[in-house]
Design a protein around this motif. Structure first.
Motif, PDB file in Angstrom:
ATOM      1  N   UNK A 154      17.402  51.345 -52.578  1.00 42.81           N
ATOM      2  CA  UNK A 154      16.460  51.542 -51.480  1.00 42.81           C
ATOM      3  C   UNK A 154      15.192  52.206 -51.980  1.00 42.81           C
ATOM      4  N   UNK A 155      14.040  51.574 -51.773  1.00 49.90           N
ATOM      5  CA  UNK A 155      12.749  52.112 -52.190  1.00 49.90           C
ATOM      6  C   UNK A 155      12.228  53.016 -51.075  1.00 49.90           C
ATOM      7  N   UNK A 156      12.019  54.277 -51.387  1.00 48.40           N
ATOM      8  CA  UNK A 156      11.708  55.259 -50.362  1.00 48.40           C
ATOM      9  C   UNK A 156      10.249  55.732 -50.362  1.00 48.40           C
ATOM     10  N   UNK A 157       9.419  55.153 -51.200  1.00 49.90           N
ATOM     11  CA  UNK A 157       7.994  55.469 -51.133  1.00 49.90           C
ATOM     12  C   UNK A 157       7.373  54.863 -49.885  1.00 49.90           C
ATOM     13  N   UNK A 158       6.097  55.133 -49.661  1.00 50.74           N
ATOM     14  CA  UNK A 158       5.455  54.692 -48.421  1.00 50.74           C
ATOM     15  C   UNK A 158       5.265  53.183 -48.339  1.00 50.74           C
ATOM     16  N   UNK A 159       5.585  52.449 -49.417  1.00 55.91           N
ATOM     17  CA  UNK A 159       5.612  50.985 -49.321  1.00 55.91           C
ATOM     18  C   UNK A 159       6.793  50.534 -48.461  1.00 55.91           C
TER      19      UNK A 159
END
Length: 354
Positions: A154-159
């Motif tokens: 899971x990518x948790x940056x603002x993207x």
């Protein structure tokens, strides 16, 4: 408007405005419902009614909790096995806390030597797996993007699109507290998702007739890290304001949308002016924020100097993180006085000099 005594986090408070499914487990630390604090000294200085949206009152001490509750909630429901982010500090602290709450391991990539120790300490204490890279935030985000094709990660940056959905709640809270939208909203700009998230929230309330207007969004960068002002990415951004030390914002186009649709601006302030604002809001109005947060105050002061503030207008400044996020900056110039005898005379001598 929600009652503090029944507050159980922003997703539950604004469930009808969040992309949340019936029965979906909400991962929350009861974030949101942060105070909108009047700033009387700064208000008098600029001739307007100025408020600070104090996001340092969130559980991990920054606005990042708003986006993370949504992002981690969706990641858990999607069956993600590992969560990851690149971070200059606040995102790593928020992800670590919410990942722990969700019982999902997380990895944070931090730029070597470019993270405030207060934030790193949080990520470590919450159990994050830390990877320090020989590079800046933008290089870390590039690595994170390359992992986006792996379904279990899971990518948790603002993207992550769910981050904006959580962060827009701050605009709802401001309007609920004021009974209207402010005239102008000053906000620090780093990776640039937050200015867009507020704009989404303000627009949503206006379109639904809850408010009759939306504010001009006034983004503020540090001039050593100001791609919006220069018109191109900054390869090696440098500023004392570590939270906004980002040269290639992931949400660049979205921030431009918020700026242009609102009739606002994105400007830059020097580290000197940011530190001046940082000390002013703490010493004059009693609100202690990290340096990056003070960019919004510095932007307001500059706008006042440029005659851009309408007398008696309503202005909100988002201060994004608590001052203890960066204790090194706060203590850099402190001089502890010499010890004296523990006597009433010693205390009275000090009182008489006040």
């Amino acid at each position: 408007m929600n009652n503090l005594n029944t507050w159980t986090g922003l997703i539950n408070a604004y469930r009808d405005r969040m992309p949340i499914d019936q029965g979906e487990e909400v991962i929350t630390l009861h974030e949101g419902n942060t105070p909108l604090v009047p700033l009387p000294y700064i208000s008098d200085l600029v001739g307007a009614n100025v408020y600070a949206k104090v996001e340092g009152a969130n559980p991990t001490g920054s606005f990042k909790d708003r986006g993370m509750t949504m992002a981690v909630t969706k990641a858990k429901s999607q069956g993600k096995k590992v969560l990851i982010c690149a971070s200059t500090g606040n995102t790593s602290a928020a992800l670590a806390a919410y990942a722990t709450r969700a019982q999902i391991p997380c990895v944070v990539l931090i730029p070597k030597g470019k993270i405030a120790l207060g934030k790193l300490a949080q990520a470590v204490m919450h159990g994050a797996h830390i990877m320090q890279i020989n590079g800046n935030f933008d290089e870390g985000l590039r690595l994170v993007r390359e992992l986006s094709e792996i379904d279990s990660v899971g990518i948790m940056n603002s993207i992550n699109p769910f981050r904006v959905q959580g962060q827009k709640s701050a605009a709802f809270e401001i309007c609920d507290a004021l009974g209207k939208a402010p005239d102008q909203h000053f906000i620090p700009v780093g990776n640039a998702a937050n200015i867009y998230a507020y704009w989404v929230g303000y627009q949503e309330y206006e379109q639904d007739g809850i408010t009759s207007s939306s504010p001009k969004m006034r983004g503020v960068q540090a001039d050593g890290s100001a791609p919006f002002v220069y018109g191109f990415p900054v390869e090696n951004p440098e500023t004392i304001a570590t939270a906004i030390r980002i040269g290639a914002p992931a949400s660049y186009e979205k921030a431009l949308t918020a700026r242009d649709e609102s009739g606002g601006s994105i400007t830059a302030q020097t580290d000197e002016k940011i530190l001046h604002a940082y000390k002013m809001i703490a010493s004059k109005d009693g609100v202690f924020v990290e340096p990056g947060s003070a960019a919004s105050i510095a932007g307001l002061l500059a706008a006042h100097e440029n005659n851009e503030i309408v007398k008696d207008s309503t202005i909100v400044c988002t201060v994004t993180g608590h001052g203890l996020k960066d204790p090194d900056t706060a203590t850099a110039d402190i001089q502890i006085p010499a010890a004296v005898d523990p006597s009433l005379e010693s205390v009275m001598s000090l009182i008489d000099r006040l």
